[in-house]
Design a protein around this motif. Structure first.
Motif, short mmCIF file in Angstrom:
data_model
loop_
_atom_site.label_atom_id
_atom_site.label_comp_id
_atom_site.label_asym_id
_atom_site.label_seq_id
_atom_site.Cartn_x
_atom_site.Cartn_y
_atom_site.Cartn_z
N MET A 1 1.00 -1.13 0.00
CA MET A 1 0.35 -0.01 0.20
C MET A 1 0.92 0.94 0.01
O MET A 1 1.69 1.22 1.20
N ASN A 2 0.57 2.27 -0.55
CA ASN A 2 1.30 3.47 -0.39
C ASN A 2 1.36 4.45 1.03
O ASN A 2 0.37 4.51 1.41
N GLY A 3 2.60 4.16 1.14
CA GLY A 3 3.39 5.14 1.99
C GLY A 3 2.67 7.06 2.34
O GLY A 3 2.37 6.84 3.26
N ASP A 4 2.14 7.26 1.62
CA ASP A 4 1.90 8.47 1.55
C ASP A 4 0.52 8.82 2.12
O ASP A 4 -0.02 9.45 2.45
N LEU A 5 -0.05 7.31 1.24
CA LEU A 5 -1.59 7.34 1.52
C LEU A 5 -1.92 7.19 3.35
O LEU A 5 -2.91 7.61 3.59
N ARG A 6 -0.77 6.51 2.71
CA ARG A 6 -1.03 6.04 4.66
C ARG A 6 -0.85 6.54 5.88
O ARG A 6 -1.39 6.80 6.92
N SER A 7 0.58 7.76 5.62
CA SER A 7 0.67 8.95 6.27
C SER A 7 -0.10 10.24 6.63
O SER A 7 -0.63 10.63 7.17
N LEU A 76 -5.01 0.35 6.31
CA LEU A 76 -3.69 0.59 6.17
C LEU A 76 -2.33 0.35 6.63
O LEU A 76 -1.66 0.42 5.74
N HIS A 77 -2.12 0.34 7.51
CA HIS A 77 -1.56 0.25 8.33
C HIS A 77 -1.11 -1.34 9.10
O HIS A 77 -0.54 -1.58 10.20
N ARG A 78 -2.08 -2.15 8.60
CA ARG A 78 -1.90 -3.97 9.01
C ARG A 78 -0.73 -4.22 8.18
O ARG A 78 -0.36 -5.23 9.21
N GLY A 79 -0.03 -3.67 7.70
CA GLY A 79 1.21 -4.48 7.15
C GLY A 79 2.38 -4.00 5.93
O GLY A 79 2.26 -2.83 6.57
N GLY A 80 3.47 -4.60 5.80
CA GLY A 80 4.46 -3.70 5.56
C GLY A 80 5.17 -2.87 7.27
O GLY A 80 4.84 -3.29 7.74
N GLU A 81 5.80 -1.80 6.49
CA GLU A 81 6.42 -0.55 7.58
C GLU A 81 5.61 -0.49 8.31
O GLU A 81 5.78 0.60 8.83
N GLY A 82 3.96 -0.12 7.77
CA GLY A 82 3.55 0.86 8.71
C GLY A 82 2.65 0.03 9.95
O GLY A 82 1.95 0.49 10.85
N ARG A 83 2.94 -1.47 10.23
CA ARG A 83 2.62 -2.32 10.93
C ARG A 83 3.22 -1.44 13.10
O ARG A 83 2.23 -2.09 13.05
N SER A 84 3.75 -1.13 12.38
CA SER A 84 4.96 -0.38 13.86
C SER A 84 3.56 -0.15 14.44
O SER A 84 3.94 0.35 15.99
N ALA A 85 2.95 0.96 14.04
CA ALA A 85 1.83 2.34 14.80
C ALA A 85 0.76 1.64 14.63
O ALA A 85 -0.27 2.07 15.71
N CYS A 154 -2.15 8.70 21.81
CA CYS A 154 -1.88 7.17 20.41
C CYS A 154 -2.03 7.70 19.19
O CYS A 154 -1.28 7.14 18.39
N LEU A 155 -2.83 8.72 18.36
CA LEU A 155 -2.64 8.51 17.38
C LEU A 155 -0.94 9.19 17.30
O LEU A 155 -0.95 8.95 15.99
N ALA A 156 -0.87 10.26 18.14
CA ALA A 156 0.10 11.10 17.44
C ALA A 156 1.25 10.38 17.63
O ALA A 156 2.34 10.28 17.11
N TRP A 157 1.11 9.44 18.65
CA TRP A 157 2.16 8.36 19.34
C TRP A 157 2.65 7.29 18.04
O TRP A 157 3.73 7.29 17.37
N ALA A 158 1.40 7.11 17.35
CA ALA A 158 1.92 6.15 15.95
C ALA A 158 1.96 7.09 14.74
O ALA A 158 2.66 6.29 14.27
N MET A 159 2.25 7.85 15.11
CA MET A 159 2.76 9.37 13.98
C MET A 159 3.91 8.57 13.41
O MET A 159 5.15 8.84 12.92
N ARG A 160 4.29 9.38 15.21
CA ARG A 160 5.99 9.33 15.44
C ARG A 160 6.79 7.68 15.24
O ARG A 160 7.22 7.52 14.78
N VAL A 161 5.82 6.45 15.61
CA VAL A 161 6.60 5.11 15.83
C VAL A 161 6.26 5.27 14.16
O VAL A 161 7.53 4.69 13.63
N ALA A 162 5.43 5.51 12.97
CA ALA A 162 5.45 5.00 11.52
C ALA A 162 5.77 5.72 11.36
O ALA A 162 7.28 5.47 9.79
N GLY A 163 6.19 7.01 11.87
CA GLY A 163 7.95 7.91 10.67
C GLY A 163 8.69 7.62 11.57
O GLY A 163 9.80 7.71 10.07
N GLY A 164 8.93 6.65 12.27
CA GLY A 164 10.30 5.54 12.66
C GLY A 164 11.15 4.30 11.93
O GLY A 164 11.99 4.35 11.42
#
Length: 168
Positions: A1-7, A76-85, A154-164
């Motif tokens: 899935m497109n990382g930009d769309l997830r973000s 959108l964050h179920r898999g790939g790089e976004g899963r940590s968030a 929680c959502l702000a932290w998710a943004m940080r985690v996903a950004g990492g």
């Protein structure tokens, strides 16, 4: 899935949740304490007018959009790089859902009873109408303020985690 769309979806969910947290917070720390000092007629009339005015498209967009966008962000964050968030997104969305339960189960019925009391000029016992509304409404507003503030965190932290991870 497109990382930009997830973000973008996660950002939109965070912003909508933040708007709702801010609205409830403003009522907790300014509006209700200010109205607490008003007379019964002023209090009842002001709250009836606020409760009618808030039913508008902008409020509806943030109120419903925060949940829809939170769920979409989780999907959108179920898999790939976004899963940590994902755990943070789920927690934030669940906390926001709690605020909806409080709103629909407690705040809205109180608002409806206040509206059903009629125009302040025709209410026989304004003090009783106010007493049945005010303390309960303030209590439940604090509950949803805490829930939405937790959701925002929680959502702000998710943004940080996903950004990492490079990209959300």
């Amino acid at each position: 899935m497109n990382g930009d769309l997830r973000s973008l979806v996660l950002l939109a969910a965070t912003l909508a949740t933040g708007l709702m947290a801010g609205l409830y917070f403003a009522f907790s720390v300014a509006v209700m304490p200010g109205l607490a000092q008003a007379g019964d007629r002023t209090f009842v009339e002001a709250m009836q007018r606020v409760n009618a005015a808030i039913l508008n498209g902008w409020f509806t967009l943030a109120f419903g959009g925060a949940l829809v966008l939170g769920v979409l962000a989780a999907v959108l964050h179920r898999g790939g790089e976004g899963r940590s968030a994902l755990p943070w997104i789920i927690a934030g969305t669940a906390l926001y859902a709690v605020s909806l339960v409080v709103t629909m189960g407690f705040s809205v019925p109180l608002n409806n009873r206040l509206a059903d009391a009629g125009a302040p000029g025709h209410i026989h016992d304004l003090a009783a109408v106010r007493a049945r509304f005010e303390s309960a409404w303030v209590h439940w507003n604090i509950a949803r303020t805490l829930a939405t503030t937790g959701a925002l965190g929680c959502l702000a932290w998710a943004m940080r985690v996903a950004g990492g991870t490079g990209r959300a």
